[in-house]
Design an enzyme around this catalytic site. Sequence first.
Site: not given
Ligand SMILES: *Cc1c(COP(=O)(O)O)cnc(C)c1O
Length: 428
Positions: A145, A240, A268
């Site tokens: 994701y 990511d 985050k």
């Molecule tokens: C949470 C998450 C996202 C998206 O971040 P948002 O702040 O919710 O848009 C993208 N990549 C990873 C790996 C994530 O855990």
Amino acid sequence: MSVGPLSQKLFATAKNLIPGGVNSPVRAFRNVGGEPFFVRRAKGSRIEDVDGKHYIDYIGSWGPNILGHAPTVITNTLHEVAKDGISFGIPNPFEVEMARTIVDWVPSVEKVRMCNSGTEATMSAIRLARGFTGRDLIVKFNGCYHGHSDSLLVAAGSGALTHGEPDSAGVPADFAKNTLVLPYNDDEALEALFTERGDRIAAIIVESYPANAGLVLPKPGYLDLLCSITRTYGALLIFDEVMTGFRLGKAGVQGIEGIKPDLSCFGKVIGGGLPVGAFGGRADIMDLLAPIGPVYQAGTLSGNPLAMAAGLAQLRELDKPAGFARLEQLGAHFESGLRALMQEKGIPHRLNRVGSMFCLFFTDREIVNVDDVMQQDLELFKKLFWGCLDKGIYLAPSPYETGFLSLAHTEADLDDTLSVINDVLSTL
Ligand SMILES: *Cc1c(COP(=O)(O)O)cnc(C)c1O
């Protein structure tokens, strides 16, 4: 099983006003067959709901709250900084300090641009990779994701997986065809794809440790292969690290694994609970961004002083001796207790844990990729979830989400949690 009457009433109202009653799908508890509680306040490792019930929290706002809820260092910082202004739309010193900190901590990052969410970070990194290489195709992995931008909502994990709609309506087929999806941890599939179309691929984007469809770990050498194959074909490697960055150490997974991706995405933890994202990497690539380069990217609230200051306060705490090392200690304590308990109960399971992240799977299959994650006993997970919630333990309301510990958790919290899990499993 259900939540208290005030939560039920709020959710009934919310459903009339907000689609599904929530502002992000996983919060709706649909994957555990119920309705969510509403939070009134939270402090440290604890949440109190609107009905006055207390829970030990293992989500931490889905990752950002690595110091626990409402840590004094952050609330004090916010009070102080807000007095001098909340948003300027003009450069402020906190942005420079944040960039300096990220560049200092993460060796692969020479320049960094702040944005407002993980979704923005990955979306912008993809655009930048396409702009840099002049190629359109990107490669992602099934179950990874990367937020909800069009190019990346193909075979995604997290909420998309939870609701069994890996592909979203509204994403034009013309976009989706530029996103090539591979099974994770499969060397042959990767090599075959690059042999066939490698000269047209702009980038591989990968969750540094996939953690939005359970917590899946790379086979030895797999991340090195991603690195070498992108290099061979002139594509970029995008890590990511929105979830793992600044949670698993100062340099995230790339620090642990000794990998130097071309671009990295964060979010985050760097926001301290405020809406923040960031992407950064090689200076020659980053310098293609507007205003000095042709790849456009912008944000009214990007580099917001409150968000930067909160994030910096959080990072400074993590950098202390009682930071990452303490999180590892707590993680190891929880892991050994949980392993012993599951063994004693004789329930088929797998447990993946890195630092303060953990995921328990009710299956005895080796967890190689999302296909294995999907094979677990979902009914058993639901029973554990509701049994724990009833007794004041809040685990992720989905078997596809990772659990998080924070520096506010204590060994006593973890032992209480293990004893609740033990009770719940004993009554099944
Ligand atoms: C949470 C998450 C996202 C998206 O971040 P948002 O702040 O919710 O848009 C993208 N990549 C990873 C790996 C994530 O855990």
